[in-house]
Scaffold this motif. Structure first.
Motif, PDB file in Angstrom:
ATOM      1  N   PHE A   1       0.820  -1.214   0.000  1.00  0.00           N
ATOM      2  CA  PHE A   1       0.000   0.000   0.000  1.00  0.00           C
ATOM      3  C   PHE A   1       0.854   1.264   0.000  1.00  0.00           C
ATOM      4  CE2 PHE A   1       0.395  -1.307   4.451  1.00  0.00           C
ATOM      5  CZ  PHE A   1       0.748  -0.133   5.104  1.00  0.00           C
ATOM      6  N   ILE A   2       2.077   1.199   0.537  1.00  0.00           N
ATOM      7  CA  ILE A   2       3.076   2.243   0.346  1.00  0.00           C
ATOM      8  C   ILE A   2       4.421   1.553   0.184  1.00  0.00           C
ATOM      9  CG2 ILE A   2       1.830   4.026   1.632  1.00  0.00           C
ATOM     10  CD1 ILE A   2       3.682   3.497   3.998  1.00  0.00           C
ATOM     11  N   ASP A   3       5.427   2.297  -0.190  1.00  0.00           N
ATOM     12  CA  ASP A   3       6.735   1.721  -0.450  1.00  0.00           C
ATOM     13  C   ASP A   3       7.235   0.904   0.740  1.00  0.00           C
ATOM     14  OD1 ASP A   3       9.061   1.225  -1.888  1.00  0.00           O
ATOM     15  OD2 ASP A   3      10.099   2.943  -0.989  1.00  0.00           O
ATOM     16  N   GLU A   4       7.518  -0.386   0.508  1.00  0.00           N
ATOM     17  CA  GLU A   4       8.068  -1.352   1.461  1.00  0.00           C
ATOM     18  C   GLU A   4       7.059  -1.839   2.498  1.00  0.00           C
ATOM     19  OE1 GLU A   4      11.632   0.130   3.234  1.00  0.00           O
ATOM     20  OE2 GLU A   4      12.740   0.227   1.341  1.00  0.00           O
ATOM     21  N   PHE A   5       5.836  -1.309   2.528  1.00  0.00           N
ATOM     22  CA  PHE A   5       4.826  -1.740   3.492  1.00  0.00           C
ATOM     23  C   PHE A   5       3.622  -2.337   2.766  1.00  0.00           C
ATOM     24  CE2 PHE A   5       7.302   1.134   6.056  1.00  0.00           C
ATOM     25  CZ  PHE A   5       7.257   0.580   7.321  1.00  0.00           C
ATOM     26  N   SER A   6       3.097  -3.453   3.324  1.00  0.00           N
ATOM     27  CA  SER A   6       1.982  -4.157   2.688  1.00  0.00           C
ATOM     28  C   SER A   6       1.017  -4.676   3.742  1.00  0.00           C
ATOM     29  CB  SER A   6       2.495  -5.349   1.865  1.00  0.00           C
ATOM     30  OG  SER A   6       3.490  -4.964   0.943  1.00  0.00           O
ATOM     31  N   PHE A   7      -0.256  -4.818   3.355  1.00  0.00           N
ATOM     32  CA  PHE A   7      -1.193  -5.600   4.144  1.00  0.00           C
ATOM     33  C   PHE A   7      -0.877  -7.071   3.881  1.00  0.00           C
ATOM     34  CE2 PHE A   7      -3.713  -1.682   3.262  1.00  0.00           C
ATOM     35  CZ  PHE A   7      -3.778  -1.229   4.570  1.00  0.00           C
ATOM     36  N   SER A   8      -0.954  -7.901   4.913  1.00  0.00           N
ATOM     37  CA  SER A   8      -0.469  -9.272   4.744  1.00  0.00           C
ATOM     38  C   SER A   8      -1.345 -10.302   5.439  1.00  0.00           C
ATOM     39  CB  SER A   8       0.959  -9.394   5.294  1.00  0.00           C
ATOM     40  OG  SER A   8       0.965  -9.230   6.707  1.00  0.00           O
ATOM     41  N   GLY A   9      -1.202 -11.527   4.964  1.00  0.00           N
ATOM     42  CA  GLY A   9      -1.729 -12.701   5.634  1.00  0.00           C
ATOM     43  C   GLY A   9      -0.618 -13.736   5.672  1.00  0.00           C
ATOM     44  N   PHE A  10      -0.532 -14.500   6.758  1.00  0.00           N
ATOM     45  CA  PHE A  10       0.579 -15.448   6.847  1.00  0.00           C
ATOM     46  C   PHE A  10       0.116 -16.804   7.364  1.00  0.00           C
ATOM     47  CE2 PHE A  10       0.537 -14.670  11.356  1.00  0.00           C
ATOM     48  CZ  PHE A  10       1.174 -15.766  11.931  1.00  0.00           C
ATOM     49  N   LEU A  11       0.899 -17.812   7.010  1.00  0.00           N
ATOM     50  CA  LEU A  11       0.713 -19.178   7.492  1.00  0.00           C
ATOM     51  C   LEU A  11       2.051 -19.682   7.998  1.00  0.00           C
ATOM     52  CD1 LEU A  11      -0.699 -22.022   7.693  1.00  0.00           C
ATOM     53  CD2 LEU A  11       0.079 -22.390   5.344  1.00  0.00           C
ATOM     54  N   ASN A  12       2.043 -20.277   9.185  1.00  0.00           N
ATOM     55  CA  ASN A  12       3.250 -20.893   9.726  1.00  0.00           C
ATOM     56  C   ASN A  12       2.899 -22.285  10.237  1.00  0.00           C
ATOM     57  OD1 ASN A  12       4.950 -21.401  12.488  1.00  0.00           O
ATOM     58  ND2 ASN A  12       6.218 -20.508  10.895  1.00  0.00           N
ATOM     59  N   PHE A  13       3.714 -23.272   9.862  1.00  0.00           N
ATOM     60  CA  PHE A  13       3.491 -24.654  10.293  1.00  0.00           C
ATOM     61  C   PHE A  13       4.801 -25.229  10.816  1.00  0.00           C
ATOM     62  CE2 PHE A  13       3.703 -29.224   9.403  1.00  0.00           C
ATOM     63  CZ  PHE A  13       2.603 -29.670  10.131  1.00  0.00           C
ATOM     64  N   LYS A  14       4.725 -25.902  11.982  1.00  0.00           N
ATOM     65  CA  LYS A  14       5.915 -26.504  12.581  1.00  0.00           C
ATOM     66  C   LYS A  14       5.589 -27.887  13.131  1.00  0.00           C
ATOM     67  CE  LYS A  14       7.920 -22.141  14.277  1.00  0.00           C
ATOM     68  NZ  LYS A  14       8.373 -21.410  15.488  1.00  0.00           N
TER      69      LYS A  14
ATOM     70  N   GLY B   1      -2.656 -15.674  10.378  1.00  0.00           N
ATOM     71  CA  GLY B   1      -2.848 -14.329  10.889  1.00  0.00           C
ATOM     72  C   GLY B   1      -2.889 -13.289   9.793  1.00  0.00           C
ATOM     73  N   ALA B   2      -3.347 -12.088  10.152  1.00  0.00           N
ATOM     74  CA  ALA B   2      -3.420 -10.957   9.230  1.00  0.00           C
ATOM     75  C   ALA B   2      -2.792  -9.749   9.893  1.00  0.00           C
ATOM     76  CB  ALA B   2      -4.873 -10.662   8.856  1.00  0.00           C
ATOM     77  N   GLY B   3      -2.097  -8.935   9.076  1.00  0.00           N
ATOM     78  CA  GLY B   3      -1.448  -7.770   9.654  1.00  0.00           C
ATOM     79  C   GLY B   3      -0.723  -6.934   8.623  1.00  0.00           C
ATOM     80  N   VAL B   4       0.468  -6.458   9.003  1.00  0.00           N
ATOM     81  CA  VAL B   4       1.269  -5.566   8.164  1.00  0.00           C
ATOM     82  C   VAL B   4       2.646  -6.189   7.955  1.00  0.00           C
ATOM     83  CG1 VAL B   4       2.306  -3.280   7.953  1.00  0.00           C
ATOM     84  CG2 VAL B   4       0.043  -3.529   8.980  1.00  0.00           C
ATOM     85  N   TYR B   5       3.126  -6.093   6.722  1.00  0.00           N
ATOM     86  CA  TYR B   5       4.383  -6.722   6.301  1.00  0.00           C
ATOM     87  C   TYR B   5       5.340  -5.641   5.814  1.00  0.00           C
ATOM     88  CZ  TYR B   5       7.161 -10.194   3.584  1.00  0.00           C
ATOM     89  OH  TYR B   5       8.139 -11.010   3.057  1.00  0.00           O
ATOM     90  N   TRP B   6       6.514  -5.544   6.461  1.00  0.00           N
ATOM     91  CA  TRP B   6       7.563  -4.636   5.989  1.00  0.00           C
ATOM     92  C   TRP B   6       8.666  -5.467   5.367  1.00  0.00           C
ATOM     93  CZ3 TRP B   6      12.758  -4.188   7.723  1.00  0.00           C
ATOM     94  CH2 TRP B   6      13.474  -3.150   7.110  1.00  0.00           C
ATOM     95  N   LYS B   7       8.979  -5.177   4.117  1.00  0.00           N
ATOM     96  CA  LYS B   7       9.989  -5.956   3.404  1.00  0.00           C
ATOM     97  C   LYS B   7      10.986  -5.026   2.730  1.00  0.00           C
ATOM     98  CE  LYS B   7      10.626  -9.449  -0.196  1.00  0.00           C
ATOM     99  NZ  LYS B   7       9.974 -10.265  -1.243  1.00  0.00           N
ATOM    100  N   LYS B   8      12.210  -5.050   3.233  1.00  0.00           N
ATOM    101  CA  LYS B   8      13.287  -4.291   2.613  1.00  0.00           C
ATOM    102  C   LYS B   8      13.837  -5.036   1.412  1.00  0.00           C
ATOM    103  CE  LYS B   8      16.286  -0.903   2.465  1.00  0.00           C
ATOM    104  NZ  LYS B   8      15.877   0.489   2.169  1.00  0.00           N
ATOM    105  N   SER B   9      13.975  -6.355   1.561  1.00  0.00           N
ATOM    106  CA  SER B   9      14.459  -7.229   0.495  1.00  0.00           C
ATOM    107  C   SER B   9      14.152  -8.658   0.909  1.00  0.00           C
ATOM    108  CB  SER B   9      15.965  -7.049   0.277  1.00  0.00           C
ATOM    109  OG  SER B   9      16.688  -7.538   1.398  1.00  0.00           O
ATOM    110  N   ASN B  10      14.528  -9.625   0.065  1.00  0.00           N
ATOM    111  CA  ASN B  10      14.354 -11.024   0.441  1.00  0.00           C
ATOM    112  C   ASN B  10      15.203 -11.393   1.652  1.00  0.00           C
ATOM    113  OD1 ASN B  10      12.522 -11.568  -1.539  1.00  0.00           O
ATOM    114  ND2 ASN B  10      13.993 -12.468  -2.962  1.00  0.00           N
ATOM    115  N   ALA B  11      16.209 -10.588   1.950  1.00  0.00           N
ATOM    116  CA  ALA B  11      17.123 -10.883   3.052  1.00  0.00           C
ATOM    117  C   ALA B  11      16.746 -10.177   4.351  1.00  0.00           C
ATOM    118  CB  ALA B  11      18.552 -10.503   2.664  1.00  0.00           C
ATOM    119  N   LEU B  12      15.710  -9.330   4.324  1.00  0.00           N
ATOM    120  CA  LEU B  12      15.324  -8.601   5.533  1.00  0.00           C
ATOM    121  C   LEU B  12      13.846  -8.231   5.469  1.00  0.00           C
ATOM    122  CD1 LEU B  12      16.062  -7.174   8.198  1.00  0.00           C
ATOM    123  CD2 LEU B  12      16.679  -5.153   6.837  1.00  0.00           C
TER     124      LEU B  12
END
Length: 241
Positions: free
Chosen positions: A110-123, A157-168
């Motif tokens: 929605f703005i540079d480097e920030f996104s609305f997100s949904g995630f799945l984690n399985f362990k 879960g649902a929330g906000v995702y900040w992504k600088k790159s695939n490494a961070l």
């Protein structure tokens, strides 16, 4: 008598890896990964300080699948690791590592480097886990405590995702549900007030609501003349039943 010690470390690593590409700049699917197999052995002969002969091996895989198009991104990391150790003073082969983890985040920027997100984690884990003790006769015994899918953790879960790159990147999900699954074999004979990974007596699951923060980083460690990649995922959770 002459004291001798023999130490043997055999690191065997096999890698299959593509160049890591930032999917925020490349449209379509990208994937990268690596696998490694490590063996080490220690042997003692007439060593005055004592010691145990041992041999250990660990197999690990770590793969990333990334997608980006029209400000939509989908990042998935798959991790698997299994290792065992055999000591000369034990009749059992014992685990030193056992892990299956899948972490997947889908996001709309929605703005540079920030996104609305949904995630799945399985362990969960690959094999049975045991608690070791000594019998009255002095023999080593073991009691099964875990197995594949017992426990198994699934988070959505649902929330906000900040992504600088695939490494961070960092994902914050203030609305998160977690389901814990176990085998009833481990909950049928619990004492009053006792639970098994949070699951009460006679049950095979537990549902929780809470919040979650996950972060991933990757950087290069410079060691002498080698550059070694290092990465890890850290998760922090707050749940209520």
């Amino acid at each position: 008598m002459k004291n001798l010690v023999f130490l043997l470390f055999i690191p065997l690593s096999f890698f299959s890896q593509e160049k890591i590409v930032d999917t925020s700049e490349v449209v379509g699917w990208k994937k990268s990964g690596k696998s490694s197999f490590l063996i080490n052995q220690t042997a003692f002969s007439n060593w005055i300080s004592g010691g145990e002969n041992s041999i250990a091996g660990t197999l690990s895989v770590d793969y990333d699948i990334n997608f980006y198009k029209n400000e939509w991104s989908w990042d998935t990391k798959i991790i698997g690791s299994f290792g065992v150790n055999k000591n000369s003073d034990s009749k059992f082969l014992k685990k030193i590592d056992d892990r299956i983890e899948i972490n997947s985040v889908i996001a709309k920027e929605f703005i540079d480097e920030f996104s609305f997100s949904g995630f799945l984690n399985f362990k969960t884990q690959f094999a049975r886990g045991f608690q070791y003790s000594t019998s009255e006769e002095g023999d080593e015994i073991r009691n099964e405590k875990t197995r594949i899918f017992s426990p198994a953790y699934t988070q959505l879960g649902a929330g906000v995702y900040w992504k600088k790159s695939n490494a961070l990147w960092v994902n914050f999900a203030p609305i998160t549900a977690r389901l814990i699954l176990v085998n009833k074999k481990f909950t049928n004979d619990l004492d009053d007030g006792e639970d098994y990974f949070g699951v009460p007596d006679g049950q095979n699951s537990r549902f929780e609501l809470g919040a979650s923060v996950s972060a991933f980083y990757e950087f290069a460690l410079v060691y002498m003349t080698q550059i070694l990649p290092f990465n890890d995922i850290h998760s922090y959770n707050l749940f209520t039943a």
